[in-house]
Every structure is written in C-alpha cells, then in structure tokens.
Design a protein around this motif. Structure first.
Motif, PDB file in Angstrom:
ATOM      1  N   CYS A 493       1.008  -1.347  -0.031  1.00 41.74           N
ATOM      2  CA  CYS A 493      -0.166  -0.065   0.026  1.00 41.74           C
ATOM      3  C   CYS A 493       0.859   1.192   0.070  1.00 41.74           C
ATOM      4  O   CYS A 493       0.594   2.181  -0.573  1.00 41.74           O
ATOM      5  CB  CYS A 493      -0.896   0.067   1.397  1.00 41.74           C
ATOM      6  SG  CYS A 493      -2.301  -1.395   1.300  1.00 41.74           S
ATOM      7  N   PHE A 494       1.978   1.286   0.490  1.00 41.52           N
ATOM      8  CA  PHE A 494       2.819   2.437   1.092  1.00 41.52           C
ATOM      9  C   PHE A 494       3.560   2.733  -0.543  1.00 41.52           C
ATOM     10  O   PHE A 494       3.477   3.924  -0.901  1.00 41.52           O
ATOM     11  CB  PHE A 494       4.140   1.766   1.770  1.00 41.52           C
ATOM     12  CG  PHE A 494       4.660   3.371   2.142  1.00 41.52           C
ATOM     13  CD1 PHE A 494       4.422   3.742   3.412  1.00 41.52           C
ATOM     14  CD2 PHE A 494       5.838   3.874   1.527  1.00 41.52           C
ATOM     15  CE1 PHE A 494       5.079   5.079   3.714  1.00 41.52           C
ATOM     16  CE2 PHE A 494       6.458   4.773   1.886  1.00 41.52           C
ATOM     17  CZ  PHE A 494       6.005   5.450   3.115  1.00 41.52           C
ATOM     18  N   ARG A 495       3.827   1.549  -1.486  1.00 40.16           N
ATOM     19  CA  ARG A 495       4.443   1.716  -2.747  1.00 40.16           C
ATOM     20  C   ARG A 495       3.282   2.461  -3.593  1.00 40.16           C
ATOM     21  O   ARG A 495       3.625   3.332  -4.180  1.00 40.16           O
ATOM     22  CB  ARG A 495       4.743   0.591  -3.210  1.00 40.16           C
ATOM     23  CG  ARG A 495       5.729   0.699  -4.732  1.00 40.16           C
ATOM     24  CD  ARG A 495       6.062  -0.452  -5.192  1.00 40.16           C
ATOM     25  NE  ARG A 495       7.138  -1.011  -4.538  1.00 40.16           N
ATOM     26  CZ  ARG A 495       6.879  -2.370  -4.042  1.00 40.16           C
ATOM     27  NH1 ARG A 495       5.575  -2.860  -3.977  1.00 40.16           N
ATOM     28  NH2 ARG A 495       8.052  -3.005  -3.222  1.00 40.16           N
ATOM     29  N   GLU A 496       2.063   1.859  -3.475  1.00 40.98           N
ATOM     30  CA  GLU A 496       1.029   2.404  -4.153  1.00 40.98           C
ATOM     31  C   GLU A 496       0.710   3.858  -3.879  1.00 40.98           C
ATOM     32  O   GLU A 496       0.318   4.912  -4.911  1.00 40.98           O
ATOM     33  CB  GLU A 496      -0.340   1.613  -4.155  1.00 40.98           C
ATOM     34  CG  GLU A 496       0.099   0.205  -4.782  1.00 40.98           C
ATOM     35  CD  GLU A 496      -1.368  -0.585  -4.483  1.00 40.98           C
ATOM     36  OE1 GLU A 496      -2.197  -0.279  -3.619  1.00 40.98           O
ATOM     37  OE2 GLU A 496      -1.087  -1.912  -5.082  1.00 40.98           O
ATOM     38  N   HIS A 497       0.653   4.276  -2.884  1.00 42.80           N
ATOM     39  CA  HIS A 497       0.500   5.626  -2.295  1.00 42.80           C
ATOM     40  C   HIS A 497       1.517   6.617  -2.468  1.00 42.80           C
ATOM     41  O   HIS A 497       1.239   7.887  -3.071  1.00 42.80           O
ATOM     42  CB  HIS A 497      -0.124   5.739  -0.877  1.00 42.80           C
ATOM     43  CG  HIS A 497      -0.581   6.943  -0.407  1.00 42.80           C
ATOM     44  ND1 HIS A 497      -1.973   7.279  -0.580  1.00 42.80           N
ATOM     45  CD2 HIS A 497      -0.120   7.970   0.446  1.00 42.80           C
ATOM     46  CE1 HIS A 497      -2.248   8.329  -0.190  1.00 42.80           C
ATOM     47  NE2 HIS A 497      -1.199   8.910   0.584  1.00 42.80           N
ATOM     48  N   PHE A 498       2.653   6.295  -2.096  1.00 40.99           N
ATOM     49  CA  PHE A 498       3.893   7.211  -2.026  1.00 40.99           C
ATOM     50  C   PHE A 498       5.065   7.041  -3.579  1.00 40.99           C
ATOM     51  O   PHE A 498       5.627   7.663  -3.509  1.00 40.99           O
ATOM     52  CB  PHE A 498       4.721   7.347  -0.771  1.00 40.99           C
ATOM     53  CG  PHE A 498       3.883   7.692   0.174  1.00 40.99           C
ATOM     54  CD1 PHE A 498       3.519   9.112   0.393  1.00 40.99           C
ATOM     55  CD2 PHE A 498       3.603   6.828   1.384  1.00 40.99           C
ATOM     56  CE1 PHE A 498       2.816   9.380   1.377  1.00 40.99           C
ATOM     57  CE2 PHE A 498       2.568   7.368   2.441  1.00 40.99           C
ATOM     58  CZ  PHE A 498       2.345   8.548   2.567  1.00 40.99           C
ATOM     59  N   GLY A 499       4.675   6.009  -4.119  1.00 41.39           N
ATOM     60  CA  GLY A 499       5.701   5.557  -5.151  1.00 41.39           C
ATOM     61  C   GLY A 499       7.058   5.078  -4.856  1.00 41.39           C
ATOM     62  O   GLY A 499       7.895   4.897  -5.404  1.00 41.39           O
ATOM     63  N   LEU A 500       7.280   4.532  -3.510  1.00 48.40           N
ATOM     64  CA  LEU A 500       8.400   3.983  -3.050  1.00 48.40           C
ATOM     65  C   LEU A 500       8.125   3.168  -1.782  1.00 48.40           C
ATOM     66  O   LEU A 500       7.009   3.321  -1.178  1.00 48.40           O
ATOM     67  CB  LEU A 500       9.648   5.162  -2.788  1.00 48.40           C
ATOM     68  CG  LEU A 500       9.408   5.911  -1.586  1.00 48.40           C
ATOM     69  CD1 LEU A 500      10.770   6.791  -1.260  1.00 48.40           C
ATOM     70  CD2 LEU A 500       8.084   7.032  -1.467  1.00 48.40           C
TER      71      LEU A 500
END
Length: 509
Positions: A493-500
């Motif tokens: 979810c973090f990657r989807e939201h912040f891109g990293l």
C-alpha cells in the motif's frame, strides 16, 4: 428604444415647423427676379425726365429693381459703371453712350457675356447690342433746317451751328440732317459748325470768338437747350437781340421756360421715351423678340405759341407722378408693415405649435416616467423577495454544510483515535453514527469522494510515513502501530500511495 422611436418623429415635426416658419418669414424679403442697370452719359433736365419716366414705368414691375448711374460726360466713368453692372449680376443693362468709339469696348464686354444691352439716344460702333432705340437725330436736323427757312424766309440768311460732343452720334446725326436739309435752301448760308460739347460755358466761349469773326449772323442753332442758353447769355451781354436762337430737347425746365421767357426763339422736342425703354427691357427679359433698331419718329417744334401749354402739362404730369410715387411709398410702407405682422403671426403660430408639441412631449415623458417608476418599484420588490429567498436558501445550505462539517469532523476524529486498531472497519465506524455501513460509505463518498476504508488506509499510511521519518522503529513495529495486519501489505500500500517502499524512504533519511 421605444421612447426614442416615439420622440424622434416629434422632434422632426418641431424642426419642420420652425424651418417652415423661418422660410415664411423670409419669403417677404426675397431678392428681386430682375436687376436692371442704367448708365446715363450725363445729367441735365432731359435725362432727369428720362429717369423719372423709367422709374414711373417700374412701378408696374414689382419683381425688379432699377439702378441708375450718371457718368458726367466721362468715358472712363461710364465704362466703370458698365463693369459694375456686369460684376454684380445685373440681368440687363441700358446705356446712353457718352461717345461711340470710347464706349464701344465696355458695351461689347457686357454683350459678349450674354447680358442683354439696350442702347438709346446715342449709338456705338458695331452691333454688339440687343436693341438700339433711335431717337432720329438726323430727322431733328432736317426739321431744324425747315424751321429756319419758315422763320427767316427766302432772303439771304447767315447761320452758325453749335454742335454737341463731336464723338457722340446725336451731334453727328443732327449736323448731318441739318446740312442735308439746308441744301434745299440756297439762300441759307451755314457760316461754320463749331463744337460746344453740350455745355453752357463751352457754347458761350466759342460764340464769343465767332461773333467777332462773323458779325452778320442771323440765326444760331445749338444742338441742345443748355448750349442755347449759353448763346443767349452772351448775346444779351453783347446787345445782339437781333440774332435768333434755336435749341433742341424742349426740356420742361431749361428749354420750355427759356422759350416762354423769350430767351430762346424755338426748340425741337427730343422724345425721352423712358416708358418705351423699360417696356422693351421687360420684353427682352421675358424672352420676347425685339427689333435690332427701333426708330422713334421726330416730334414737333416748340415756340412761344405753345411753350406755356407744354409747361402746364408737364407740371401736371410731374404732380401726378409725385402723387403716384408717394402712393407707391405708402403702399411699400403698408406692405412692409403687413409683412412684419405676417412674420410675427407666423412666428407666434410656430411658437404655439412648438409649445403644444413640447407640452405633449412633457406629458408623454411624465406618464412614461411614472410607468417606468412603477415598473422599477415592482421589479425592485421582486428583487427583494428573490434576495430574501436566496438568503433563506443560503442559511439552509449553511446549516446543511455545518451539519456535514460536524459529521465529517466527528468521522475524522474517530479515524484519528482508532486507526491503530486493526479490527476497525466500515460497520464499526457506522455504529458511532447509528447508521449502516453502506449509508456511511455513501455519505463519506459524497463529502470527500473517498470511501471510509480509503480514508482510514490513507491516514494509516501518513502515520507510517511519519514514524519512518521521525523514529528508529522497524517496519514490523510500525506496521502494527498504525493498524496494518502485516508488513508486506503495508509495503504494497505504501508503494502505491507514495511511489516508493518504506525501506526506500528510510534509506533517504
């Protein structure tokens, strides 16, 4: 726009009335239809009589004006008079030329410009004129020769002739007629012909020398009465009352009075024909044809037997003429007063019409304004009502928005307090509002365009990011602290939201 369409015709109508009144006021002062100029070669009683006759005849033509100028026996002055008539738009020029040769160029100038020219009494050279009124000066000369024979009989007679201005055609023609007539009477001896130039003093001077040269003169023929009086004056000084004196013109003052008083023995009527000149002028102006030369027949002689009668007739004529001229002046004065009153009346009527139109316009504008005021008042009332309605709607909307804000703020307060609980879901959140999970989802979706679950997850991710940047806690610790069930799910979810990934973010710290 409707008001403008109504007022414009009224303004046009008012302007029309005013212009019509102005034109009416000016109509009484219109310029004359014809302007006739007269240039007399000289003055004297005979020409004064011609002028009086022309002015009297003009009384029958109120559509024209007559201007008379006198050149005083000067060619240059008379030429200037003709040029004045040419340059000032005169329709016809009447000329009694001072001298034939000297006045021909000026007359030709007028004639070549298309201005009709009437020549009378004296000729010019050539035929640059419309018509010539010939007073038959040669016939007068013939009549004088016959009169001399009848007066002095068949005995030997010595005659002296004193002519007019040598360059003038009357002097030339009278001399020619006199000489031709004398040829029939061998007993009459013409001693000499000398120029007196139509003048009293000049005739006196030439006779003064002629009497010494020809002491046996029996009769002196002067070409006009003015010179005959000069002759009489010298003869009286010399005591030569035995010499007969004849003149020409038989003018009412000098000639007829001199005959009555015995200063001249006889004179020959030189017709003035002022009425004929003006009558001919109007025939020309009106397009009628006239003869190139009109010859006026020679009239009879005047001596002491009929001089008094002619004087009385002339006095009566002058008196009647004066009365006619006075009546004309009175008529002109009355006409001017009538015109003034007519103009005043026209102005009053025009003013009354203008005031009436203005009154109608004012009344129209008054009622139009009152109607507009009523319409504006009604429109203003509608606007007030609409404003009050809008205010009510704004208040209702504000109340709704306030409630929605309160609902959303309460929802976010619950999220912020319970986000670490991994078991929290839509239904558990809905229980705080005593509504179902589906209803909560619709309501939150309508307010934020996100579902409650999306808002909860986003908030947990923001908290995870904060912890990653501000603490040294590991991923597992942070996962459970922010309410995620597993570290891999947080990472996804973090990657989807912040891109990293959380690790990437921690490495940038």
């Amino acid at each position: 726009m409707r008001t403008i369409r109504f007022v414009a015709p009224i303004i046009t109508f008012v302007a029309t009335i005013i212009v019509a009144a102005g034109l009416s006021a000016c109509s009484g002062n219109n310029a004359p239809k014809y302007k006739i100029g007269v240039t007399q070669c000289s003055g004297g009683e005979w020409r004064d009589k011609v002028n009086d006759e022309m002015r009297r005849e003009m009384l029958f033509h109120d559509d024209a004006i007559l201007e008379i100028r006198t050149a005083n026996d000067n060619n240059e002055t008379q030429s200037a008079d003709i040029d004045y008539f040419i340059n000032n738009g005169f329709d016809l020029i009447i000329v009694a030329p001072n001298e034939a040769e000297g006045m021909t160029p000026a007359v030709e100038r007028a004639y070549k410009k298309g201005i009709p020219v009437i020549i009378f009494d004296r000729r010019i050279l050539g035929d640059s004129f419309t018509t010539y009124i010939d007073l038959d000066n040669k016939g007068i000369g013939l009549s004088v020769s016959e009169y001399v024979h009848s007066l002095l009989g068949d005995g030997k007679v010595n005659v002296l002739e004193i002519t007019g201005l040598p360059g003038s055609t009357p002097a030339q023609e009278r001399h020619a007629g006199f000489v031709e007539g004398l040829a029939a009477y061998p007993n009459i001896n013409l001693l000499e012909s000398v120029a007196g130039d139509w003048e009293f003093d000049r005739a006196y001077q030439v006779l003064d020398s002629m009497l010494d040269l020809y002491p046996d003169i029996d009769l002196i023929y002067a070409h006009n009465d003015f010179m005959a009086l000069g002759v009489d004056s010298l003869l009286r000084e010399r005591g030569r009352r035995d010499i007969k004196v004849l003149g020409t013109d038989a003018s009412p003052g000098q000639g007829l009075e001199a005959i009555r008083d015995g200063r001249i023995d006889a004179s020959f009527i030189y017709p003035t024909e002022g009425h004929r000149i003006i009558d001919t002028a109007f025939k020309i102006l009106q397009g009628d044809s006239v003869a190139k030369v009109v010859t006026v027949p020679t009239l009879s002689s005047v001596d002491k037997s009929n001089a008094e009668i002619l004087l009385r007739q002339n006095e009566l004529l002058k008196d009647e003429t004066s009365k006619v001229l006075l009546l004309d002046e009175i008529n002109a004065t009355l006409q001017n007063r009538h015109n003034t009153l007519s103009h005043f009346l026209n102005a009053v009527v025009a003013l009354a019409i203008v005031l009436l139109v203005v009154l109608i316009l004012v009344l129209f504008l008054f009622f139009k304004n009152r109607k507009l005021q009523k319409e504006l008042k009604e429109q203003n009332q509608r606007l007030i009502e609409e404003r009050d309605k809008q205010i009510g709607l704004y208040r209702q909307l504000d109340a709704v928005l306030t409630k929605e804000d309160e609902f959303y703020n309460k929802f976010m307060a619950i999220i912020k307090s319970d986000y670490a609980d991994a078991t929290i879901n839509t239904d558990s959140l809905a229980q705080h509002f005593n509504i179902g999970g589906a209803q909560l989802t619709r309501k939150i979706k309508a307010l934020t365009n996100f579902t409650p679950v999306e808002i909860l997850r986003n908030y947990r991710l923001e908290q995870a990011r904060h912890l990653l940047l501000t603490t040294d806690k590991n991923i597992n610790e942070i996962t459970f602290e922010v309410g995620f069930s597993s570290a891999p799910y947080l990472t996804k979810c973090f990657r989807e939201h912040f891109g990293l990934t959380p690790t990437d973010l921690r490495s940038q710290k």
